[in-house]
Design a protein around this motif. Structure first.
Motif, PDB file in Angstrom:
ATOM      1  N   LEU A 149     -52.449  25.708 -49.162  1.00 34.38           N
ATOM      2  CA  LEU A 149     -52.104  24.719 -50.177  1.00 34.38           C
ATOM      3  C   LEU A 149     -53.094  24.784 -51.325  1.00 34.38           C
ATOM      4  CD1 LEU A 149     -51.881  23.235 -47.104  1.00 34.38           C
ATOM      5  CD2 LEU A 149     -50.806  21.490 -48.516  1.00 34.38           C
ATOM      6  N   PHE A 150     -52.600  24.572 -52.549  1.00 31.77           N
ATOM      7  CA  PHE A 150     -53.490  24.511 -53.711  1.00 31.77           C
ATOM      8  C   PHE A 150     -52.790  23.738 -54.821  1.00 31.77           C
ATOM      9  CE2 PHE A 150     -51.336  28.555 -53.260  1.00 31.77           C
ATOM     10  CZ  PHE A 150     -50.686  28.749 -54.478  1.00 31.77           C
ATOM     11  N   ILE A 151     -53.539  23.423 -55.848  1.00 34.97           N
ATOM     12  CA  ILE A 151     -53.006  22.647 -56.962  1.00 34.97           C
ATOM     13  C   ILE A 151     -53.329  23.346 -58.272  1.00 34.97           C
ATOM     14  CG2 ILE A 151     -53.000  20.391 -55.839  1.00 34.97           C
ATOM     15  CD1 ILE A 151     -55.755  19.850 -56.939  1.00 34.97           C
ATOM     16  N   GLU A 152     -52.729  22.837 -59.341  1.00 36.23           N
ATOM     17  CA  GLU A 152     -52.938  23.423 -60.661  1.00 36.23           C
ATOM     18  C   GLU A 152     -52.875  22.314 -61.704  1.00 36.23           C
ATOM     19  OE1 GLU A 152     -54.219  25.074 -62.881  1.00 36.23           O
ATOM     20  OE2 GLU A 152     -53.353  27.056 -62.500  1.00 36.23           O
ATOM     21  N   THR A 153     -53.549  22.515 -62.829  1.00 37.97           N
ATOM     22  CA  THR A 153     -53.411  21.601 -63.950  1.00 37.97           C
ATOM     23  C   THR A 153     -51.946  21.598 -64.374  1.00 37.97           C
ATOM     24  OG1 THR A 153     -55.656  22.127 -64.657  1.00 37.97           O
ATOM     25  CG2 THR A 153     -54.208  21.079 -66.278  1.00 37.97           C
ATOM     26  N   PRO A 154     -51.313  20.415 -64.504  1.00 44.80           N
ATOM     27  CA  PRO A 154     -49.852  20.358 -64.702  1.00 44.80           C
ATOM     28  C   PRO A 154     -49.290  21.212 -65.827  1.00 44.80           C
ATOM     29  CG  PRO A 154     -50.666  18.188 -64.147  1.00 44.80           C
ATOM     30  CD  PRO A 154     -51.882  19.062 -64.292  1.00 44.80           C
ATOM     31  N   PHE A 155     -50.030  21.380 -66.928  1.00 45.00           N
ATOM     32  CA  PHE A 155     -49.448  22.177 -68.014  1.00 45.00           C
ATOM     33  C   PHE A 155     -49.468  23.676 -67.713  1.00 45.00           C
ATOM     34  CE2 PHE A 155     -53.935  21.954 -69.343  1.00 45.00           C
ATOM     35  CZ  PHE A 155     -54.192  23.263 -69.715  1.00 45.00           C
ATOM     36  N   ARG A 156     -50.056  24.064 -66.589  1.00 46.33           N
ATOM     37  CA  ARG A 156     -50.026  25.475 -66.180  1.00 46.33           C
ATOM     38  C   ARG A 156     -49.110  25.709 -64.977  1.00 46.33           C
ATOM     39  NH1 ARG A 156     -55.783  25.651 -67.784  1.00 46.33           N
ATOM     40  NH2 ARG A 156     -56.407  25.052 -65.678  1.00 46.33           N
ATOM     41  N   ASN A 157     -48.292  24.742 -64.614  1.00 45.83           N
ATOM     42  CA  ASN A 157     -47.416  24.893 -63.446  1.00 45.83           C
ATOM     43  C   ASN A 157     -46.499  26.108 -63.559  1.00 45.83           C
ATOM     44  OD1 ASN A 157     -48.378  22.641 -62.130  1.00 45.83           O
ATOM     45  ND2 ASN A 157     -46.710  21.298 -62.761  1.00 45.83           N
ATOM     46  N   ASN A 158     -45.825  26.234 -64.696  1.00 43.38           N
ATOM     47  CA  ASN A 158     -44.876  27.343 -64.856  1.00 43.38           C
ATOM     48  C   ASN A 158     -45.571  28.697 -64.769  1.00 43.38           C
ATOM     49  OD1 ASN A 158     -42.811  25.512 -65.140  1.00 43.38           O
ATOM     50  ND2 ASN A 158     -42.785  25.580 -67.373  1.00 43.38           N
ATOM     51  N   ALA A 159     -46.759  28.780 -65.343  1.00 38.90           N
ATOM     52  CA  ALA A 159     -47.520  30.032 -65.275  1.00 38.90           C
ATOM     53  C   ALA A 159     -47.927  30.340 -63.840  1.00 38.90           C
ATOM     54  CB  ALA A 159     -48.752  29.938 -66.178  1.00 38.90           C
ATOM     55  N   MET A 160     -48.265  29.304 -63.068  1.00 36.34           N
ATOM     56  CA  MET A 160     -48.628  29.513 -61.666  1.00 36.34           C
ATOM     57  C   MET A 160     -47.443  30.047 -60.875  1.00 36.34           C
ATOM     58  SD  MET A 160     -50.576  29.510 -59.057  1.00 36.34           S
ATOM     59  CE  MET A 160     -52.080  28.587 -59.456  1.00 36.34           C
ATOM     60  N   ILE A 161     -46.268  29.449 -61.058  1.00 37.02           N
ATOM     61  CA  ILE A 161     -45.081  29.943 -60.353  1.00 37.02           C
ATOM     62  C   ILE A 161     -44.800  31.389 -60.729  1.00 37.02           C
ATOM     63  CG2 ILE A 161     -42.603  29.635 -60.016  1.00 37.02           C
ATOM     64  CD1 ILE A 161     -43.045  26.636 -60.577  1.00 37.02           C
ATOM     65  N   GLU A 162     -44.926  31.697 -62.008  1.00 39.89           N
ATOM     66  CA  GLU A 162     -44.682  33.066 -62.476  1.00 39.89           C
ATOM     67  C   GLU A 162     -45.646  34.042 -61.810  1.00 39.89           C
ATOM     68  OE1 GLU A 162     -44.706  35.598 -66.686  1.00 39.89           O
ATOM     69  OE2 GLU A 162     -44.730  33.406 -66.704  1.00 39.89           O
ATOM     70  N   ASP A 163     -46.924  33.682 -61.719  1.00 41.17           N
ATOM     71  CA  ASP A 163     -47.910  34.564 -61.089  1.00 41.17           C
ATOM     72  C   ASP A 163     -47.618  34.746 -59.602  1.00 41.17           C
ATOM     73  OD1 ASP A 163     -49.296  35.082 -63.397  1.00 41.17           O
ATOM     74  OD2 ASP A 163     -50.831  33.549 -63.063  1.00 41.17           O
ATOM     75  N   LEU A 164     -47.188  33.681 -58.934  1.00 41.30           N
ATOM     76  CA  LEU A 164     -46.873  33.777 -57.513  1.00 41.30           C
ATOM     77  C   LEU A 164     -45.661  34.677 -57.282  1.00 41.30           C
ATOM     78  CD1 LEU A 164     -47.407  30.015 -56.624  1.00 41.30           C
ATOM     79  CD2 LEU A 164     -48.756  31.919 -55.706  1.00 41.30           C
ATOM     80  N   VAL A 165     -44.640  34.507 -58.091  1.00 42.36           N
ATOM     81  CA  VAL A 165     -43.426  35.312 -57.943  1.00 42.36           C
ATOM     82  C   VAL A 165     -43.703  36.786 -58.208  1.00 42.36           C
ATOM     83  CG1 VAL A 165     -41.139  35.735 -58.933  1.00 42.36           C
ATOM     84  CG2 VAL A 165     -41.861  33.398 -58.413  1.00 42.36           C
ATOM     85  N   LYS A 166     -44.571  37.068 -59.164  1.00 45.24           N
ATOM     86  CA  LYS A 166     -44.890  38.455 -59.520  1.00 45.24           C
ATOM     87  C   LYS A 166     -45.760  39.149 -58.480  1.00 45.24           C
ATOM     88  CE  LYS A 166     -44.661  38.302 -64.596  1.00 45.24           C
ATOM     89  NZ  LYS A 166     -45.479  38.399 -65.841  1.00 45.24           N
ATOM     90  N   ASN A 167     -46.599  38.391 -57.783  1.00 49.57           N
ATOM     91  CA  ASN A 167     -47.645  39.025 -56.991  1.00 49.57           C
ATOM     92  C   ASN A 167     -47.546  38.835 -55.479  1.00 49.57           C
ATOM     93  OD1 ASN A 167     -49.678  40.121 -59.113  1.00 49.57           O
ATOM     94  ND2 ASN A 167     -49.215  38.044 -59.829  1.00 49.57           N
ATOM     95  N   CYS A 168     -46.629  37.977 -55.013  1.00 41.54           N
ATOM     96  CA  CYS A 168     -46.477  37.786 -53.575  1.00 41.54           C
ATOM     97  C   CYS A 168     -45.338  38.661 -53.036  1.00 41.54           C
ATOM     98  CB  CYS A 168     -46.197  36.315 -53.258  1.00 41.54           C
ATOM     99  SG  CYS A 168     -47.621  35.227 -53.480  1.00 41.54           S
ATOM    100  N   HIS A 169     -45.377  38.933 -51.735  1.00 47.94           N
ATOM    101  CA  HIS A 169     -44.339  39.717 -51.077  1.00 47.94           C
ATOM    102  C   HIS A 169     -43.015  38.954 -51.125  1.00 47.94           C
ATOM    103  CE1 HIS A 169     -42.092  41.630 -47.801  1.00 47.94           C
ATOM    104  NE2 HIS A 169     -42.882  42.679 -47.989  1.00 47.94           N
ATOM    105  N   PRO A 170     -41.891  39.653 -51.270  1.00 46.88           N
ATOM    106  CA  PRO A 170     -40.586  38.973 -51.362  1.00 46.88           C
ATOM    107  C   PRO A 170     -40.288  38.032 -50.204  1.00 46.88           C
ATOM    108  CG  PRO A 170     -40.365  41.265 -51.996  1.00 46.88           C
ATOM    109  CD  PRO A 170     -41.762  41.107 -51.480  1.00 46.88           C
ATOM    110  N   ASN A 171     -40.817  38.331 -48.994  1.00 43.39           N
ATOM    111  CA  ASN A 171     -40.537  37.481 -47.829  1.00 43.39           C
ATOM    112  C   ASN A 171     -41.484  36.298 -47.694  1.00 43.39           C
ATOM    113  OD1 ASN A 171     -38.379  39.057 -47.040  1.00 43.39           O
ATOM    114  ND2 ASN A 171     -39.604  40.338 -45.674  1.00 43.39           N
ATOM    115  N   THR A 172     -42.551  36.272 -48.465  1.00 44.37           N
ATOM    116  CA  THR A 172     -43.467  35.134 -48.419  1.00 44.37           C
ATOM    117  C   THR A 172     -42.747  33.884 -48.908  1.00 44.37           C
ATOM    118  OG1 THR A 172     -45.477  36.447 -48.683  1.00 44.37           O
ATOM    119  CG2 THR A 172     -45.581  34.157 -49.427  1.00 44.37           C
ATOM    120  N   MET A 173     -42.993  32.777 -48.233  1.00 46.16           N
ATOM    121  CA  MET A 173     -42.371  31.509 -48.606  1.00 46.16           C
ATOM    122  C   MET A 173     -43.249  30.755 -49.605  1.00 46.16           C
ATOM    123  SD  MET A 173     -39.519  31.435 -46.962  1.00 46.16           S
ATOM    124  CE  MET A 173     -39.058  29.714 -47.173  1.00 46.16           C
TER     125      MET A 173
END
Length: 245
Positions: A174-198
């Protein structure tokens, strides 16, 4: 435990624009309404929060000490816990959610323990635990990491390290982010995590427009999202033995 000292109550604050009675137990509100001394992360936020808790006395009659977030090592017993040394109960509040988790309130609690005061955690909203409950991920083994690095490559390295940790330990991260960077965080996770990771994003928890989405990274690639400036908790879970339905 010195019975002559007041108690230090850890007060959960609202996570957003919600009616206090909806998310904070009556017993917690009853105790808070007896307090007159508070150690807080932000005085203005605390005054507004206590107003929503319907304090029986004018807010101007309450006494506040604000935590020095810029110099957390500069804590002394009398400044923060002086009233408790004289037998008065004190409340500790963060800006949102449970105090002493991802905020400097833990340092005041440490002082209280050193002095022999009774520390009493009160029941109320905790964004991390509520997000974990709603994620569908492993609730037996999990770790909270606070904020991740802001810049790359450190940010991507941390994301990949957490994914490996989740896989190795069968653990929810679990982790958190400054709210105005939420979309950037999701983008980084989608780009860099394995497709099967939840990935679960729990946004506006306990509020009327609460939104909690828990899907694989491959599914997130087709999701349209815009959770800019909304308080959110991020959870990833990578387990090669996870059942697929």
């Amino acid at each position: 435990m010195n019975q002559q000292f007041g108690k230090l109550y850890l007060i959960p604050a609202l996570l957003g624009a919600t009616n206090a009675e909806q998310v904070i137990p009556a017993g917690t509100l009853e105790i808070v309404r007896t307090l007159r001394f508070f150690v807080v992360e932000n005085v203005r936020t605390a005054r507004r929060m206590l107003g929503k808790m319907q304090m029986p006395c004018p807010i101007d009659e309450l006494q506040f000490v604000e935590l020095d977030k810029h110099d957390p090592g500069n804590l002394d017993l009398m400044t923060y816990l002086g009233p408790a040394l004289e037998g008065n109960d004190i409340g500790v509040m963060s800006e949102a959610g449970t105090p002493c988790v991802a905020d400097p309130g833990a340092l005041v609690v440490e002082l209280a323990h050193q002095a022999g005061m009774q520390v009493v955690p009160l029941t109320g909203p905790n964004a991390m635990i509520l997000a974990l409950m709603a994620s569908g991920f492993n609730g037996q083994s999990f770790a909270f990491h606070g904020y991740l690095p802001i810049k790359n490559p450190e940010r991507v390295q941390k994301i990949k390290a957490l994914e490996r940790q989740s896989m190795a330990n069968d653990e929810t991260e679990l982790f958190i982010e400054t709210p105005f960077r939420n979309n950037a965080m999701i983008e980084d996770l989608v780009k860099n995590c394995h497709p099967n990771t939840m990935l679960c994003v729990a946004c506006d928890i306990t509020m009327p427009d609460e939104k909690i989405v828990s899907k694989s990274i491959s599914d997130w690639k087709s999701i349209k999202y815009d959770w800019n400036k909304k308080p959110a908790v991020f959870l990833i879970y990578s387990n090669k033995f996870r059942k697929k339905y």
